[in-house]
Design a protein around this motif. Structure first.
Motif, PDB file in Angstrom:
ATOM      1  N   ARG A   1      63.196  -1.866  29.060  1.00 49.43           N
ATOM      2  CA  ARG A   1      63.167  -1.637  30.510  1.00 49.43           C
ATOM      3  C   ARG A   1      62.416  -0.349  30.833  1.00 49.43           C
ATOM      4  N   TYR A   2      62.687   0.694  30.059  1.00 55.09           N
ATOM      5  CA  TYR A   2      61.976   1.966  30.280  1.00 55.09           C
ATOM      6  C   TYR A   2      60.485   1.820  29.989  1.00 55.09           C
ATOM      7  N   ASP A   3      60.142   1.054  28.939  1.00 55.28           N
ATOM      8  CA  ASP A   3      58.718   0.825  28.645  1.00 55.28           C
ATOM      9  C   ASP A   3      58.026   0.123  29.808  1.00 55.28           C
ATOM     10  N   ARG A   4      58.700  -0.866  30.390  1.00 53.67           N
ATOM     11  CA  ARG A   4      58.097  -1.574  31.533  1.00 53.67           C
ATOM     12  C   ARG A   4      57.952  -0.648  32.744  1.00 53.67           C
ATOM     13  N   TRP A   5      58.912   0.218  32.961  1.00 56.61           N
ATOM     14  CA  TRP A   5      58.794   1.178  34.044  1.00 56.61           C
ATOM     15  C   TRP A   5      57.611   2.107  33.815  1.00 56.61           C
ATOM     16  N   ASP A   6      57.424   2.552  32.576  1.00 59.03           N
ATOM     17  CA  ASP A   6      56.291   3.423  32.263  1.00 59.03           C
ATOM     18  C   ASP A   6      54.962   2.696  32.498  1.00 59.03           C
ATOM     19  N   GLN A   7      54.912   1.400  32.093  1.00 59.16           N
ATOM     20  CA  GLN A   7      53.693   0.634  32.321  1.00 59.16           C
ATOM     21  C   GLN A   7      53.424   0.468  33.815  1.00 59.16           C
ATOM     22  N   ALA A   8      54.463   0.197  34.581  1.00 62.09           N
ATOM     23  CA  ALA A   8      54.294   0.048  36.036  1.00 62.09           C
ATOM     24  C   ALA A   8      53.854   1.367  36.664  1.00 62.09           C
ATOM     25  N   TRP A   9      54.396   2.459  36.180  1.00 65.79           N
ATOM     26  CA  TRP A   9      54.007   3.778  36.700  1.00 65.79           C
ATOM     27  C   TRP A   9      52.550   4.079  36.381  1.00 65.79           C
ATOM     28  N   ASP A  10      52.114   3.714  35.158  1.00 62.81           N
ATOM     29  CA  ASP A  10      50.721   3.943  34.785  1.00 62.81           C
ATOM     30  C   ASP A  10      49.770   3.112  35.640  1.00 62.81           C
TER      31      ASP A  10
ATOM     32  N   ARG B   1      67.011  -8.509  37.494  1.00 63.17           N
ATOM     33  CA  ARG B   1      65.933  -8.562  36.521  1.00 63.17           C
ATOM     34  C   ARG B   1      66.363  -9.489  35.390  1.00 63.17           C
TER      35      ARG B   1
ATOM     36  N   THR C   1      66.338  -8.797  32.296  1.00 66.19           N
ATOM     37  CA  THR C   1      67.124  -8.013  31.350  1.00 66.19           C
ATOM     38  C   THR C   1      68.572  -7.851  31.813  1.00 66.19           C
TER      39      THR C   1
END
Length: 201
Positions: free
Chosen positions: A179-188, A17, A19
């Motif tokens: 990174r966690y924010d992007r994971w949350d967005q992908a999950w949503d 990634r 990051t």
């Protein structure tokens, strides 16, 4: 070294990634800064401290003079000292009434600490005074000044290394949060039934 290995590992990895690469570069920059900036800061601060302390050594040796005192009598019952460090240091000295001649030739007397275990009247000992004959502390010597300067340099180097490492950890912490924010967005975006997509349920 670990930072360089991390950079090499992420070079052509398809799972890399953006990051991950930023994190590896930040670690590499931190290692280089610690290796270069910390020793330079230590040398600069140590050198400046040494110059200042050596100046203090010269000034103290100009205004403080070693004279010979003569014991008149031993003074019993030293005052109670609440500081255990100073009282233990003074245990090696005796409190006496003494006479001495100042560098300007004037006679002085008073109660002082003498480096004698069991002083008798007439015993002689060394003490430090200013030019007017007032008792002062022993002047700083070269070895002590050099030790203090070296400790200041080491402390500065450690402080710089700590600041760089703290900055690196702060940057990595921010990267992980993003990174966690992007994971949350992908999950949503995937939605709550992502595992059952296309099964007709």
């Amino acid at each position: 070294m670990r930072a360089l290995v991390g950079l090499w590992r992420w070079r052509h990895n398809p799972l890399r990634r953006r990051t991950d690469l930023v994190e590896a570069w930040v670690a590499c920059a931190a290692v280089l800064l610690i290796a270069a900036a910390a020793p330079l800061a230590g040398l600069a601060i140590g050198g400046a401290s040494r110059d200042t302390l050596q100046q203090s050594v010269r000034e103290q040796h100009e205004v403080r003079h070693e004279v010979i005192g003569t014991v008149v009598k031993k003074v019993s019952g030293p005052p109670i000292d609440p500081d255990p460090e100073t009282s233990s240091a003074r245990d090696r000295h005796s409190r006496v009434l003494a006479e001495w001649t100042a560098p300007d030739g004037t006679a002085h007397s008073g109660t002082v600490f003498a480096s004698l275990r069991s002083p008798d009247p007439g015993d002689r000992f060394r003490l430090w005074t200013d030019e007017r004959g007032q008792v002062v502390g022993r002047p700083l010597d070269d070895a002590t000044a050099s030790t203090h300067a070296a400790l200041a340099g080491i402390g500065a180097a450690v402080a710089v290394a700590g600041l760089v490492e703290g900055a690196r950890r702060l940057v990595v912490w921010r990267i992980v949060l993003r990174r966690y924010d992007r994971w949350d967005q992908a999950w949503d975006k995937a939605g709550p039934d992502w595992g059952r997509t296309g099964t007709g349920s």
